[in-house]
Write a protein that holds these residues in place. Structure first.
Motif, mmCIF file in Angstrom:
data_model
loop_
_atom_site.group_PDB
_atom_site.id
_atom_site.type_symbol
_atom_site.label_atom_id
_atom_site.label_comp_id
_atom_site.label_asym_id
_atom_site.label_seq_id
_atom_site.Cartn_x
_atom_site.Cartn_y
_atom_site.Cartn_z
ATOM 1 N N PHE A 87 0.831 -1.193 0.000
ATOM 2 C CA PHE A 87 0.000 0.000 0.000
ATOM 3 C C PHE A 87 0.866 1.243 0.000
ATOM 4 O O PHE A 87 1.909 1.282 0.647
ATOM 5 N N ASP A 88 0.420 2.271 -0.725
ATOM 6 C CA ASP A 88 0.919 3.626 -0.574
ATOM 7 C C ASP A 88 -0.210 4.408 0.077
ATOM 8 O O ASP A 88 -1.352 4.326 -0.391
ATOM 9 N N VAL A 89 0.096 5.129 1.138
ATOM 10 C CA VAL A 89 -0.898 5.987 1.758
ATOM 11 C C VAL A 89 -0.402 7.423 1.684
ATOM 12 O O VAL A 89 0.797 7.685 1.758
ATOM 13 N N TYR A 115 8.950 9.820 -0.397
ATOM 14 C CA TYR A 115 8.192 8.792 0.311
ATOM 15 C C TYR A 115 9.047 8.199 1.430
ATOM 16 O O TYR A 115 10.271 8.304 1.422
ATOM 17 N N THR A 116 8.373 7.583 2.387
ATOM 18 C CA THR A 116 9.038 6.882 3.481
ATOM 19 C C THR A 116 8.491 5.463 3.517
ATOM 20 O O THR A 116 7.282 5.254 3.465
ATOM 21 N N CYS A 127 4.306 2.404 2.044
ATOM 22 C CA CYS A 127 4.905 3.724 1.874
ATOM 23 C C CYS A 127 3.956 4.816 2.336
ATOM 24 O O CYS A 127 2.750 4.729 2.120
ATOM 25 N N VAL A 128 4.534 5.871 2.911
ATOM 26 C CA VAL A 128 3.802 7.087 3.247
ATOM 27 C C VAL A 128 4.339 8.175 2.338
ATOM 28 O O VAL A 128 5.549 8.402 2.270
ATOM 29 N N VAL A 129 3.421 8.831 1.590
ATOM 30 C CA VAL A 129 3.804 9.913 0.697
ATOM 31 C C VAL A 129 3.063 11.178 1.098
ATOM 32 O O VAL A 129 1.991 11.118 1.695
#
Length: 131
Positions: A87-89, A115-116, A127-129
């Motif tokens: 997932f990318d959030v 991103y992290t 990932c957190v964007v």
């Protein structure tokens, strides 16, 4: 529940790590009703060409439709060492959201360009964007 929606993450996209992103994107755009490969404009084709790539060799192919978009992303490495789907959030305040997620049990993996990467409580990458 008392959570402020403005600081919580929301789905940005589902990322499928694959060997041939364009082939997977074509397959899933045929499988899913209302989804299609995001069209390449002249600027994107030029950007790819400058890297020696084409839409067929693009390492990240986007499929869009009525729901969450899907990114088919080139990922190499032995299969046991990588997620196939993650997932990318997106968050308006990524720093605060990462702190919140770490308090929930997520752990830091690495910082990328924009991103992290974190691991969830069972060790799955996501990932957190920034929005």
């Amino acid at each position: 529940i008392g959570r402020e929606a403005s600081i919580m993450a929301r789905f940005k996209e589902v990322v499928v790590d694959c060997d041939v992103p364009s082939k997977m994107a074509r397959f899933w755009s045929e499988v899913l009703d209302g989804y299609d490969i995001l069209p390449y404009d002249d600027a994107e084709i030029a950007r790819l060409a400058a890297l020696g790539l084409t839409p067929d060799t693009d390492p990240s192919v986007m499929v869009v439709g009525p729901g969450t978009r899907i990114c088919f992303h080139l990922r190499t490495g032995p299969r046991p060492e990588r997620n196939r789907i993650h997932f990318d959030v997106a968050a308006t305040d990524a720093v605060a959201e990462i702190a919140r997620l770490k308090a929930l049990g997520a752990s830091f993996v690495r910082q990328g360009d924009g991103y992290t990467v974190l691991k969830d409580i069972e060790g799955n990458n996501f990932c957190v964007v920034s929005e």
